[in-house]
Design a protein around this motif. Sequence first.
Motif, PDB file in Angstrom:
ATOM      1  N   LEU A 181       0.814  -1.151  -0.027  1.00 53.23           N
ATOM      2  CA  LEU A 181      -0.023   0.065  -0.160  1.00 53.23           C
ATOM      3  C   LEU A 181       0.901   1.295   0.000  1.00 53.23           C
ATOM      4  N   ASP A 182       2.157   1.210   0.642  1.00 47.21           N
ATOM      5  CA  ASP A 182       2.917   2.337   0.725  1.00 47.21           C
ATOM      6  C   ASP A 182       3.222   2.576  -0.748  1.00 47.21           C
ATOM      7  N   GLN A 183       3.705   1.522  -1.694  1.00 44.83           N
ATOM      8  CA  GLN A 183       4.300   1.991  -2.944  1.00 44.83           C
ATOM      9  C   GLN A 183       2.915   2.585  -3.799  1.00 44.83           C
ATOM     10  N   ILE A 184       1.818   1.993  -3.595  1.00 49.00           N
ATOM     11  CA  ILE A 184       0.661   2.518  -4.206  1.00 49.00           C
ATOM     12  C   ILE A 184       0.312   3.897  -3.913  1.00 49.00           C
ATOM     13  N   VAL A 234      -1.454   6.330   2.738  1.00 50.28           N
ATOM     14  CA  VAL A 234      -2.022   4.815   2.437  1.00 50.28           C
ATOM     15  C   VAL A 234      -3.102   4.683   3.029  1.00 50.28           C
ATOM     16  N   SER A 235      -3.667   5.270   3.912  1.00 45.19           N
ATOM     17  CA  SER A 235      -5.299   5.085   4.497  1.00 45.19           C
ATOM     18  C   SER A 235      -6.139   5.628   3.526  1.00 45.19           C
ATOM     19  N   ARG A 236      -5.720   6.750   2.659  1.00 39.55           N
ATOM     20  CA  ARG A 236      -6.898   7.193   1.666  1.00 39.55           C
ATOM     21  C   ARG A 236      -6.861   6.122   0.774  1.00 39.55           C
ATOM     22  N   VAL A 237      -5.841   5.835   0.238  1.00 40.68           N
ATOM     23  CA  VAL A 237      -5.747   4.549  -0.631  1.00 40.68           C
ATOM     24  C   VAL A 237      -6.804   3.384  -0.290  1.00 40.68           C
ATOM     25  N   ALA A 238      -6.553   3.053   0.838  1.00 39.02           N
ATOM     26  CA  ALA A 238      -7.552   1.729   1.258  1.00 39.02           C
ATOM     27  C   ALA A 238      -8.832   2.179   1.239  1.00 39.02           C
ATOM     28  N   HIS A 239      -9.226   3.240   1.919  1.00 34.07           N
ATOM     29  CA  HIS A 239     -10.725   4.027   2.191  1.00 34.07           C
ATOM     30  C   HIS A 239     -11.143   4.172   0.717  1.00 34.07           C
TER      31      HIS A 239
END
Length: 163
Positions: free
Chosen positions: A69-72, A80-85
Motif C-alpha cells: 500500500l505504501d508503494q501504491i 496509505v489510509s486514503r488509498v485503502a478507504h
Amino acid sequence: ILEPLIERNHQWMRKLIVAPDFETLSHVLMQALEDFMHGIYARGFNCYHPHVGKILDYVALHYNEQLTLDQIASKIGISVSRVAHLVKQHTGKTVWQHLMRVRIAKARQLLESTDDQCSQIALATGFCDQSYFTKHFRRLTGATPARYRNSFSGPVPASKTAS
C-alpha cells in the motif's frame, strides 16, 4: 474504458462456443458473468473518482510485483489510509481483493494460452509460491489451475470465429 470489456466479452464468447459439455459451459458462463460484472463495477461506475481509477490502473499494470500500500500511495500521491478507504468505498472491495482478481485473471489467460508449468505461471503473476497460487486460484475460480487448464480444449478453430 469500455474497449477492454468488449474485448474480454469476445474472449468469453469464444470459450463458450467451444465448451465440450454442459458442466464446462456452465463453469465458463459463471466465470464470464463474474468477470464482466467485476469489470463494469470496478471500472465503469468508479472511473468518476480519479484516484480510484489511478489506483486500479496501477494495480493492473504492476500485478506481478510484490506490491505494498505504501508503494501504491506513493505513486498516486495520497496517504496509505486514503488509498485503502477510497478503493473500498468506491468498489466495495479492498486493494488486495482487486490485486488478487487481476492476478488470477492473468493466470487464467496464461493457463489457456500457454503450456507453461503452474509454478512458472504462479511466479509470472506475482505469487511467491505455487501452493499460495493454487489456494487463491481455487478460491476464486472453484478449480485448481491444472483442472482449469484441462477444462479448455484449445484455441477456437478458424471456421467458428469467421461468423
